[in-house]
Design a protein around this motif. Structure first.
Motif, PDB file in Angstrom:
ATOM      1  N   SER A  22      51.504  49.250 -32.772  1.00 29.62           N
ATOM      2  CA  SER A  22      50.983  50.445 -32.854  1.00 29.62           C
ATOM      3  C   SER A  22      51.826  51.606 -32.822  1.00 29.62           C
ATOM      4  N   GLU A  41      59.827  53.851 -25.024  1.00 32.61           N
ATOM      5  CA  GLU A  41      59.443  52.259 -24.990  1.00 32.61           C
ATOM      6  C   GLU A  41      60.204  51.670 -23.534  1.00 32.61           C
ATOM      7  N   LYS A  42      59.187  51.134 -22.709  1.00 29.91           N
ATOM      8  CA  LYS A  42      59.679  50.474 -21.312  1.00 29.91           C
ATOM      9  C   LYS A  42      60.640  49.236 -21.810  1.00 29.91           C
ATOM     10  N   THR A  49      54.202  43.311 -27.405  1.00 31.09           N
ATOM     11  CA  THR A  49      53.741  41.942 -26.924  1.00 31.09           C
ATOM     12  C   THR A  49      54.641  40.978 -27.569  1.00 31.09           C
ATOM     13  N   TRP A  52      57.991  40.958 -24.936  1.00 23.99           N
ATOM     14  CA  TRP A  52      57.912  40.484 -23.737  1.00 23.99           C
ATOM     15  C   TRP A  52      57.497  39.008 -23.498  1.00 23.99           C
ATOM     16  N   ASP A  61      47.707  33.851 -32.934  1.00 20.47           N
ATOM     17  CA  ASP A  61      46.363  32.473 -33.151  1.00 20.47           C
ATOM     18  C   ASP A  61      45.519  33.434 -34.517  1.00 20.47           C
ATOM     19  N   TYR A  67      48.008  38.551 -39.908  1.00 21.83           N
ATOM     20  CA  TYR A  67      48.648  39.255 -38.568  1.00 21.83           C
ATOM     21  C   TYR A  67      49.775  40.036 -39.011  1.00 21.83           C
ATOM     22  N   VAL A 114      57.102  55.842 -19.476  1.00 23.07           N
ATOM     23  CA  VAL A 114      56.458  57.247 -19.137  1.00 23.07           C
ATOM     24  C   VAL A 114      55.719  57.238 -17.756  1.00 23.07           C
ATOM     25  N   MET A 441      43.927  41.936 -34.179  1.00 27.63           N
ATOM     26  CA  MET A 441      44.400  43.456 -33.704  1.00 27.63           C
ATOM     27  C   MET A 441      45.257  44.384 -34.589  1.00 27.63           C
TER      28      MET A 441
HETATM   29  C1  LIG Z   1      50.811  36.214 -25.757  1.00 20.66           C
HETATM   30  C2  LIG Z   1      49.819  37.143 -26.690  1.00 20.66           C
HETATM   31  C3  LIG Z   1      49.347  36.564 -27.984  1.00 20.66           C
HETATM   32  C4  LIG Z   1      48.706  37.504 -28.819  1.00 20.66           C
HETATM   33  N1  LIG Z   1      48.429  37.038 -29.927  1.00 20.66           N
HETATM   34  C5  LIG Z   1      47.594  37.633 -30.769  1.00 20.66           C
HETATM   35  C6  LIG Z   1      46.993  37.279 -31.823  1.00 20.66           C
HETATM   36  O1  LIG Z   1      47.216  36.100 -32.498  1.00 20.66           O
HETATM   37  N2  LIG Z   1      46.335  38.118 -32.638  1.00 20.66           N
HETATM   38  C7  LIG Z   1      45.913  39.348 -32.161  1.00 20.66           C
HETATM   39  O2  LIG Z   1      45.155  40.068 -33.121  1.00 20.66           O
HETATM   40  N3  LIG Z   1      46.467  39.817 -31.179  1.00 20.66           N
HETATM   41  C8  LIG Z   1      47.178  39.017 -30.224  1.00 20.66           C
HETATM   42  N4  LIG Z   1      47.672  39.474 -29.122  1.00 20.66           N
HETATM   43  C9  LIG Z   1      47.527  40.743 -28.960  1.00 20.66           C
HETATM   44  C10 LIG Z   1      48.746  41.894 -29.203  1.00 20.66           C
HETATM   45  O3  LIG Z   1      48.728  42.494 -27.920  1.00 20.66           O
HETATM   46  C11 LIG Z   1      48.273  42.731 -30.212  1.00 20.66           C
HETATM   47  O4  LIG Z   1      48.149  41.882 -31.182  1.00 20.66           O
HETATM   48  C12 LIG Z   1      49.524  43.560 -30.745  1.00 20.66           C
HETATM   49  O5  LIG Z   1      50.596  43.164 -30.547  1.00 20.66           O
HETATM   50  C13 LIG Z   1      49.525  44.895 -29.935  1.00 20.66           C
HETATM   51  O6  LIG Z   1      50.225  45.758 -30.273  1.00 20.66           O
HETATM   52  P1  LIG Z   1      50.471  47.278 -29.442  1.00 20.66           P
HETATM   53  O7  LIG Z   1      51.758  47.796 -30.171  1.00 20.66           O
HETATM   54  O8  LIG Z   1      49.196  48.032 -29.652  1.00 20.66           O
HETATM   55  O9  LIG Z   1      50.711  46.929 -28.083  1.00 20.66           O
HETATM   56  P2  LIG Z   1      51.877  46.176 -27.279  1.00 20.66           P
HETATM   57  O10 LIG Z   1      52.532  45.113 -28.617  1.00 20.66           O
HETATM   58  O11 LIG Z   1      51.549  45.629 -26.141  1.00 20.66           O
HETATM   59  O12 LIG Z   1      53.177  47.192 -27.197  1.00 20.66           O
HETATM   60  C14 LIG Z   1      52.816  48.067 -26.262  1.00 20.66           C
HETATM   61  C15 LIG Z   1      54.108  48.824 -25.658  1.00 20.66           C
HETATM   62  O13 LIG Z   1      54.105  49.845 -25.051  1.00 20.66           O
HETATM   63  C16 LIG Z   1      54.962  49.643 -23.986  1.00 20.66           C
HETATM   64  N5  LIG Z   1      54.476  50.539 -22.751  1.00 20.66           N
HETATM   65  C17 LIG Z   1      53.397  50.417 -22.066  1.00 20.66           C
HETATM   66  N6  LIG Z   1      53.532  51.425 -20.995  1.00 20.66           N
HETATM   67  C18 LIG Z   1      54.310  52.058 -21.002  1.00 20.66           C
HETATM   68  C19 LIG Z   1      54.977  53.028 -20.405  1.00 20.66           C
HETATM   69  N7  LIG Z   1      54.397  53.786 -19.487  1.00 20.66           N
HETATM   70  N8  LIG Z   1      56.055  53.678 -20.814  1.00 20.66           N
HETATM   71  C20 LIG Z   1      56.741  53.197 -21.622  1.00 20.66           C
HETATM   72  N9  LIG Z   1      56.422  52.259 -22.663  1.00 20.66           N
HETATM   73  C21 LIG Z   1      55.280  51.743 -22.194  1.00 20.66           C
HETATM   74  C22 LIG Z   1      55.112  48.175 -23.660  1.00 20.66           C
HETATM   75  O14 LIG Z   1      56.498  47.846 -23.096  1.00 20.66           O
HETATM   76  C23 LIG Z   1      54.911  47.770 -24.813  1.00 20.66           C
HETATM   77  O15 LIG Z   1      56.055  47.331 -25.560  1.00 20.66           O
HETATM   78  C24 LIG Z   1      48.529  38.584 -28.288  1.00 20.66           C
HETATM   79  C25 LIG Z   1      48.700  39.129 -27.080  1.00 20.66           C
HETATM   80  C26 LIG Z   1      49.603  38.274 -26.077  1.00 20.66           C
HETATM   81  C27 LIG Z   1      50.040  38.854 -24.804  1.00 20.66           C
END
Ligand SMILES: Cc1cc2nc3c(=O)[nH]c(=O)nc-3n(C[C@H](O)[C@H](O)[C@H](O)COP(=O)(O)OP(=O)(O)OC[C@H]3O[C@@H](n4cnc5c(N)ncnc54)[C@H](O)[C@@H]3O)c2cc1C
Length: 548
Positions: A22, A41-42, A49, A52, A61, A67, A114, A441
């Motif tokens: 995102s 970013e933390k 995801t 970490w 999946d 994806y 944050v 997602m």
């Molecule tokens: C093990 C696993 C497998 C997955 N597999 C799939 C899949 O196959 N298909 C699918 O659609 N989705 C899957 N997901 C969901 C996955 O989270 C999303 O697909 C996608 O990676 C989310 O991206 P994002 O950037 O929205 O959030 P994230 O990837 O979670 O990134 C958010 C970031 O924000 C940072 N953050 C949070 N709070 C703070 C703060 N206060 N200050 C600074 N930084 C902060 C975090 O450290 C993190 O790095 C999976 C999730 C997990 C945990």
């Protein structure tokens, strides 16, 4: 310029929190609009995801070819996935590649959390404070913090006493872990546990799996991707992606138009078998169109899945313990490689916590009602404070001094999952009330980021300084989301979709269940109607400044 606030260290147009799928795409879109932004970013690098969750077996999946981002022809041309379901290292490499291609890291501040964000009603700006000591003033705040990024803390008595190697799937050491010769315990049999267990069992001397609730898991049927197949997909990628965008789950596979009992028993069984052979998260759910809505129909798919477990697992008592009883699909369905087969190994023991609950974690292992189990390593695969956890971890203070945590005390409320009434100029990515976690997602993320970028462009080009969801529009949206969920079996399960995995969390079904396509159409209609349900204003501070 800092509007007289002496403690402001920097003034930007936008702060983006999080550098996963995102945050990276948001940065690209806001730069295109000419905005000066920073991503906080933390973690120590990009990936979210995939930065970490480095546990053995971690992979997506949803098919890798779906994806991934679709916005950039350059990325599509230059990146090639190697497996049907990419591993965590490969997805992380992909996100590194994206960051490099768009030179993103120069605007990302790593290892900074944050802590708070306060809205200044006079200036129509957010004041964002970080663990690094920064105080950044920004007109827009984008919470790209992730739905599954706030790990759940193990709430088991004695959890802090264990002196062996304690591990969490969501904070796995970068250099990996060698379990050779070790007695290992793993608590949790959700998606992460189910992916990790077969690989840990391959290495450990003995693996004890502590299971509270069994889960349905579909075979991945993972395989290397043939170059010809990839080229075929890419040749028609835009069409494939558009189908995904308009689908329910954000994937390009057409849903069934048949109901479970419209076909004979033999035909039904053949369709389930075909799905099981094809593999993947929707192995069974794509067979019939009443899977999520009709209890008796759902029962047919459940029976099929339980029969498969009983066929695979040799010991009938273990097979029974591994057989879920909830409506299939109403908790996140898992996808595995050799998960159930692993229980046929001599070095794996299932501890069914429903009959033999954990009494405490001790310095040397786990004590259940019936025995003491000595362990060298204990792995927690206990999941996340999903959807709202990372938002509530930040002290977000909106209009009138209202805290988001307090506003959401009885469960999260949003308009379109994108904004919260009382919290102007703060955008959520895949927030509660959007299809987010029920979808591919990346498809949902691209849609949200494009919508947010469009809204910001609209505001800036018309000199509005504030956008806020009206409380009426929000109430109606929440009622709509609840009504849709009530028409399905989803709310009947005790799942993290409902907040049931977190003690004290309000039980509210959080995602929008009517599919990515319908949701997208609703968001598009809101824009067509002139941002229906949003108040767009020019703040008093700006007005005063212009009048002066
Ligand atoms: C093990 C696993 C497998 C997955 N597999 C799939 C899949 O196959 N298909 C699918 O659609 N989705 C899957 N997901 C969901 C996955 O989270 C999303 O697909 C996608 O990676 C989310 O991206 P994002 O950037 O929205 O959030 P994230 O990837 O979670 O990134 C958010 C970031 O924000 C940072 N953050 C949070 N709070 C703070 C703060 N206060 N200050 C600074 N930084 C902060 C975090 O450290 C993190 O790095 C999976 C999730 C997990 C945990």
């Amino acid at each position: 310029m800092n509007n007289g606030k002496n403690d402001v260290s920097e003034v930007l147009d936008a702060v983006i929190v999080g550098a996963g799928f995102s945050g990276l795409y948001m940065l690209i879109r806001l730069r295109e609009l000419g905005l000066k932004c920073a991503v906080i970013e933390k973690g120590g690098d990009v990936g979210g995801t995939w930065y970490w969750n480095r546990y053995p077996g971690a992979r997506c999946d949803i098919d890798s070819v779906d994806y991934c981002y679709s916005f950039s022809p350059k990325l599509l041309k230059e990146w090639r996935w190697t497996e049907r379901f990419a591993t965590q290292p490969e997805i992380l490499r992909y996100l590194e590649f994206v960051a490099k291609t768009f030179d993103l890291k120069r605007d990302i501040r790593f290892s900074s959390t944050v802590l708070s964000a306060e809205f200044d009603e006079n200036a129509d700006t957010w004041l964002v404070s970080t663990s690094y000591g920064e105080r950044i003033e920004a007109k827009y705040l984008v919470m790209a913090v992730g739905n599954l990024s706030e790990p759940k803390r193990p709430d088991i008595q004695g959890a802090d006493q264990f002196i062996g190697n304690e591990l969490h799937t969501s904070k796995w050491p970068k250099d990996g872990v060698d379990f050779t010769g070790c007695e290992v315990g793993i608590i949790g049999t959700g998606s992460s546990g189910i992916q990790a267990i077969p690989l840990i069992a391959n290495q450990a001397k003995h693996l004890y799996v502590f299971q509270r609730t069994p889960n349905y898991s579909m075979p991945a049927r993972n395989a290397p991707l043939e170059p010809n197949y990839i080229e075929e997909v890419l040749a028609d990628f835009e069409k494939r992606r558009e189908t995904s965008r308009r689908s329910d789950a954000g994937t390009p596979f057409p849903p069934s138009n048949k109901a479970t009992f419209e076909v004979s028993d033999e035909e039904r069984s053949a369709m389930f078998e075909a799905g099981w052979k094809r593999g993947g998260i929707n192995s069974l759910s794509y067979a019939f169109n009443d899977f999520f809505t009709d209890e008796i129909a759902n029962q047919e798919a459940q029976n099929f899945a339980r029969k498969k477990i009983q066929e695979i697992v040799h010991d009938p008592i273990t097979a029974k313990s591994l057989s879920p009883i909830h409506h299939i699909g109403t908790k996140r369905t898992c996808v595995d490689t050799n998960y159930f087969e692993t229980y046929n190994r001599e070095n794996v023991t299932l501890v069914d916590l429903r009959s033999d609950p954990i009494q405490e974690i001790t310095p040397h292992g786990v004590t259940t009602k019936s025995r003491n189990i000595k362990l060298d390593s204990l792995v927690y695969a206990v999941g996340f404070d999903a959807v709202t956890g990372a938002l509530n971890a930040i002290n977000i203070v909106g209009r009138g001094g209202q805290r988001l945590r307090d506003a959401w005390n009885d469960g999260p409320a949003t308009y379109l999952g994108l904004m919260v009434s009382g919290f102007p100029n703060m955008f959520l990515v895949t927030g509660p009330g959007s299809p987010g976690v029920l979808s591919n997602m990346v498809v949902s993320i691209e849609q949200h980021i494009d919508w947010i970028a469009g809204a910001i462009e609209h505001l800036n080009s018309r000199s509005f300084t504030r956008i806020e969801a009206s409380s009426d529009a929000q109430d109606q949206w929440v009622a709509h989301v609840n009504e849709l969920a009530e028409g399905t079996l989803y709310p009947q399960a005790t799942s993290w979709y409902l907040g049931s995995n977190i003690t004290g969390k309000a039980r509210v079904f959080m995602p929008y269940v009517n599919g990515c396509g319908n949701y997208r159409s609703e968001c598009e209609a809101v824009v067509r109607d002139g941002y229906r349900g949003f108040q767009l204003t020019t703040g008093s501070f700006i007005q005063q400044r212009e009048d002066a």
